[in-house]
Design an enzyme around this catalytic site. Structure first.
Site, PDB file in Angstrom:
ATOM      1  N   GLU A   1       7.250   0.659   2.463  1.00 46.75           N
ATOM      2  CA  GLU A   1       7.051   2.095   2.682  1.00 46.75           C
ATOM      3  C   GLU A   1       7.917   2.604   3.837  1.00 46.75           C
ATOM      4  O   GLU A   1       8.457   3.710   3.782  1.00 46.75           O
ATOM      5  CB  GLU A   1       5.576   2.379   2.951  1.00 46.75           C
TER       6      GLU A   1
ATOM      7  N   GLU B   1      -0.630  -4.530  -2.451  1.00 44.25           N
ATOM      8  CA  GLU B   1      -1.935  -4.008  -2.045  1.00 44.25           C
ATOM      9  C   GLU B   1      -2.993  -4.139  -3.126  1.00 44.25           C
ATOM     10  O   GLU B   1      -4.170  -4.374  -2.836  1.00 44.25           O
ATOM     11  CB  GLU B   1      -1.797  -2.528  -1.629  1.00 44.25           C
TER      12      GLU B   1
END
Length: 260
Positions: free
Chosen positions: A111, A131
């Site tokens: 990210e 995740e």
């Protein structure tokens, strides 16, 4: 303990190195330092381009420091200016940032890379959003990744958590270039110097226009430019640099940019 973030300056270029052994994971304190670093970069009129990389050869950044979380760092804690990693929510960051990904970039580390404008990757770099395997969501990546690469590929990565090597990342347009590890920073510096030699007011306007237009209709976005409703565009259109560009072209010489 060494500082988790190291910086160095070379003319108009700032190098930012994430250095948190063993894996360059980001805890709350490190995120705040990164945010302060990039805020200072944003506000320094002498700096035009930043390079973000990491120490070591194995990890760029695996994202959130789970050991710190287990020790009390709250997921919704104070990440500092710019949000997690200092970049993805920093307002008015109208200067280019190059990511030099020197290894594993997963979860929040990917990210952070996605928050940069250009991504260079070492040949051994790998990318993932694992995740889902931990029962949570890659929040910023769920917003950004489908806009960066084909939707179905982005969804596969988000829904499976699988790994992507540098070659595949390049094929889908996630990274701009793949380089041998020993040449990664040389290329990043050369590219940064090239960009820094350009007109800073135009670069600022480009970044604000791209950001402002991301979710706008074409005509609405164009109207905001032509009517000088964006601060960077308004500054550019009334600047010495814009006249200098015209004069240099007419006089067949290289322009001298002053940033005003």
């Amino acid at each position: 303990m060494t500082d988790p973030v190291r910086t160095s300056r070379d003319g108009h270029v700032l190098e930012v190195t994430l250095d948190r052994p063993k894996a360059n994971a980001v805890d709350l304190a490190t995120s705040r330092v990164m945010g302060e670093t990039f805020r200072a970069f944003r506000d320094d009129p002498e700096l035009r381009v930043a390079i973000l990389t990491a120490a070591g050869e194995k990890f760029f950044c695996p994202g959130w420091d789970l050991k710190a979380a287990a020790g009390g760092d709250a997921v919704d804690g104070d990440y500092g200016p710019g949000g997690f990693g200092g970049l993805q929510e920093l307002p008015r960051l109208n200067k280019p940032v190059i990511a030099a990904v020197n290894g594993i970039a997963c979860g929040g580390g990917l990210e952070i890379a996605l928050s940069c404008d250009i991504i260079l990757a070492a040949e051994h770099a790998t990318f993932a959003l694992p995740e889902i395997r931990s029962g949570t969501i890659a929040d910023a990546a769920s917003i950004k990744l489908p806009k960066r690469i084909p939707y179905h590929i982005a969804m596969e990565l988000l829904l499976t958590g699988r790994w992507m090597d540098a070659a595949e990342a390049h094929r889908w347009g996630l990274v701009n270039e793949i380089l041998p590890a020993g040449r990664l920073m040389d290329r990043a510096r050369k590219l940064a110097r090239l960009i820094a030699s350009g007109p800073p007011l135009v670069m600022a306007a480009i970044k604000e226009v791209v950001r402002d237009a991301e979710d706008a209709k074409f005509q609405d976005a164009l109207n905001r430019i032509t009517r000088r409703q964006l601060a960077t565009v308004d500054r550019l259109y009334g600047s010495e640099d814009m006249l200098e560009g015209f004069r240099a072209f007419a006089e067949k010489r290289d322009p001298v940019w002053k940033g005003r």
